[in-house]
Design a protein around this motif. Structure first.
Motif: not given
Length: 175
Positions: A26-40
């Protein structure tokens, strides 16, 4: 009993580990989502940068073309002005030559007039003039005629004109 306890504890431990794994996922998924937003956001900024870079390059190219055009116009104007300056200098030279010819013709005409006059009449007229003017007229006459005219003048005026004639002759020799 130990075995029963272990069998009881084993599902609890497996559940605890699965629960920790689920929390980590769950933490990794949240972190992944944050990173994807930053990447966008980074992609958007990069696209904006590329667009700005292209616009700046296009503007610089237009400015360089305008500058080159202005430089060509200035060079053409400079060449035109230089040609006009040369033409004006040529005209000035021609005018100087014409003026010299006019002065020479005028002097020749005056000289011819005084050369045709009797020495006594010429002496009376020249004696009334400024010594410099009289000397200029006498310079254009033959030495024999000058001598006859000076002989008919008053000694003071004749000596004054003679000095001017002598100085004028010296200045001609220096040139």
């Amino acid at each position: 009993m130990r075995l029963g306890f272990l069998l009881f504890l084993l599902p609890v431990l497996i559940y605890a580990q699965n629960s920790k794994l689920l929390e980590c996922n769950k933490i990794f998924e949240e972190r992944k989502h944050e990173l994807e937003l930053k990447l966008e956001a980074i992609d958007e900024q990069q696209q904006a940068y590329e667009a700005l870079k292209e616009a700046t390059e296009a503007m610089m190219k237009r400015k360089e073309e305008q500058l080159l055009k202005k430089e060509q116009e200035l060079n053409a104007t400079k060449e035109k002005i230089e040609a006009e300056r040369r033409a004006i200098e040529d005209l000035i030279e021609q005018n100087k030559k014409i003026l010299e010819e006019i002065k020479k013709a005028k002097t020749d005409k005056i000289s011819q007039t005084y050369a045709k006059m009797k020495a006594s009449a010429a002496a009376q007229i020249l004696q009334q003039m400024e010594p410099e003017q009289a000397a200029n007229i006498l310079l254009s006459l033959k030495p024999k005629t000058v001598g006859q005219i000076l002989a008919k003048m008053s000694p003071n005026k004749a000596s004054e004109i003679t000095v001017l004639l002598q100085n004028n002759e010296k200045s001609k020799k220096r040139k």
